[in-house]
Design a protein around this motif. Structure first.
Motif, PDB file in Angstrom:
ATOM      1  N   SER A 118       0.243  12.866  -1.229  1.00 60.42           N
ATOM      2  CA  SER A 118       0.510  11.424  -1.225  1.00 60.42           C
ATOM      3  C   SER A 118       0.252  10.805   0.145  1.00 60.42           C
ATOM      4  CB  SER A 118       1.966  11.174  -1.624  1.00 60.42           C
ATOM      5  OG  SER A 118       2.256  11.719  -2.889  1.00 60.42           O
ATOM      6  N   VAL A 119       0.110   9.477   0.146  1.00 58.50           N
ATOM      7  CA  VAL A 119       0.034   8.717   1.392  1.00 58.50           C
ATOM      8  C   VAL A 119       1.208   7.742   1.417  1.00 58.50           C
ATOM      9  CG1 VAL A 119      -2.458   8.951   1.605  1.00 58.50           C
ATOM     10  CG2 VAL A 119      -1.498   6.972   0.402  1.00 58.50           C
TER      11      VAL A 119
ATOM     12  N   LYS B 252      -6.906  -2.418   3.491  1.00 60.77           N
ATOM     13  CA  LYS B 252      -6.547  -2.060   4.862  1.00 60.77           C
ATOM     14  C   LYS B 252      -5.289  -2.779   5.329  1.00 60.77           C
ATOM     15  CE  LYS B 252      -9.233  -0.808   8.948  1.00 60.77           C
ATOM     16  NZ  LYS B 252     -10.558  -0.924   9.600  1.00 60.77           N
ATOM     17  N   LYS B 253      -4.977  -3.923   4.713  1.00 63.78           N
ATOM     18  CA  LYS B 253      -3.793  -4.705   5.076  1.00 63.78           C
ATOM     19  C   LYS B 253      -2.498  -3.928   4.832  1.00 63.78           C
ATOM     20  CE  LYS B 253      -6.109  -9.010   3.733  1.00 63.78           C
ATOM     21  NZ  LYS B 253      -6.104 -10.142   2.756  1.00 63.78           N
ATOM     22  N   LEU B 254      -2.561  -2.918   3.983  1.00 64.59           N
ATOM     23  CA  LEU B 254      -1.361  -2.145   3.637  1.00 64.59           C
ATOM     24  C   LEU B 254      -1.021  -1.099   4.706  1.00 64.59           C
ATOM     25  CD1 LEU B 254      -2.041  -1.526  -0.156  1.00 64.59           C
ATOM     26  CD2 LEU B 254      -0.424  -3.153   0.842  1.00 64.59           C
ATOM     27  N   HIS B 255      -1.935  -0.881   5.634  1.00 61.69           N
ATOM     28  CA  HIS B 255      -1.726   0.125   6.685  1.00 61.69           C
ATOM     29  C   HIS B 255      -1.341   1.480   6.078  1.00 61.69           C
ATOM     30  CE1 HIS B 255      -2.040  -2.991   9.730  1.00 61.69           C
ATOM     31  NE2 HIS B 255      -1.161  -3.708   9.075  1.00 61.69           N
ATOM     32  N   LEU B 256      -2.099   1.885   5.100  1.00 63.70           N
ATOM     33  CA  LEU B 256      -1.843   3.179   4.457  1.00 63.70           C
ATOM     34  C   LEU B 256      -2.088   4.303   5.457  1.00 63.70           C
ATOM     35  CD1 LEU B 256      -3.696   2.420   1.120  1.00 63.70           C
ATOM     36  CD2 LEU B 256      -1.230   2.749   1.350  1.00 63.70           C
ATOM     37  N   ARG B 257      -1.191   5.250   5.465  1.00 64.89           N
ATOM     38  CA  ARG B 257      -1.327   6.369   6.406  1.00 64.89           C
ATOM     39  C   ARG B 257      -0.943   7.684   5.744  1.00 64.89           C
ATOM     40  NH1 ARG B 257       3.386   8.613   8.124  1.00 64.89           N
ATOM     41  NH2 ARG B 257       5.307   7.390   8.258  1.00 64.89           N
TER      42      ARG B 257
END
Length: 217
Positions: free
Chosen positions: A129-130, A161-166
């Motif tokens: 998961s991220v 990209k606005k979600l700042h998924l990491r």
């Protein structure tokens, strides 16, 4: 013995059990997931514990057991293990965000996460998961907007990209694998190596619970 699900149906497993019986070991097989003992992570694995002493208070079964004979709390929320102010190096790259529709996304209030594999951080599908600080509704709205564009396009990526998924950090993955809180990797180990080692590792909590049964604790 620990192995992936499916080992219980293999020829090697049959040979292993045959040898245990020949050597007069008492044994019990399991298929267990950390989520069944209060850890918010899916990692279904085959386990077998065995002892040679004739007396064992544990009531074994001939079939593979899919739960432990104890009551455990529900899985805790991920916010208890999430690190604050993580480095940008954990953010998903534009290349990976092109396949964002395949991601399994977790939140602070999630009580689940997918199994982390040794390929984590290099591929997005089926490796783990991220995480995002955004909530479920914010993610839904973001993907609704993103999907108005062609999947994988520059506009699609810019929107997601606005979600700042990491990625989960090695420390967070270690916590989900139930490693001690003070556990750290040697400074010479790269981030890629950390994920590979964790992906090939075992869940410490599951193993410890099985050892309690093995030694009648």
């Amino acid at each position: 013995m620990e192995n992936v699900k499916g080992f219980e149906c293999s020829t090697v497993r049959n040979l292993f059990i045959q040898r245990l019986e020949e050597c007069q070991f008492i044994y019990q097989e399991f298929l267990l997931c950390p989520s069944s003992i209060g850890i918010p992570n899916s990692r279904l694995r085959y386990y077998c514990i065995a002892r040679k002493q004739p007396k064992w208070n544990f009531k074994r079964k001939d079939e593979v057991m899919t739960s432990l004979p104890h009551n455990y709390k529900s899985p805790y929320l991920l916010e208890t293990i999430i690190e604050k102010n993580t480095s940008d190096k954990y953010l998903l790259t534009d290349k990976l965000l092109k396949r964002a529709n395949l991601l399994d996304i977790c939140y602070k209030d999630s009580n689940r996460s997918c199994c982390f594999t040794k390929a984590y951080s290099h591929y997005v599908e089926g490796t783990g998961s991220v995480y995002t600080d955004a909530n479920l509704e914010e993610v839904k709205k973001c993907f609704e907007e993103a999907n108005t564009y062609k999947v994988g396009s520059d506009d699609f990526v810019a929107t997601v990209k606005k979600l700042h998924l990491r990625f989960f950090t090695p420390k967070e993955v270690s916590a989900l694998m139930a490693f001690p809180k003070d556990y750290t990797f040697p400074p010479t180990i790269t981030m890629k190596q950390c994920y590979r080692l964790l992906g090939n590792s075992v869940n410490v909590k599951v193993i410890s619970e099985l050892l309690k049964i093995l030694f009648d604790e």
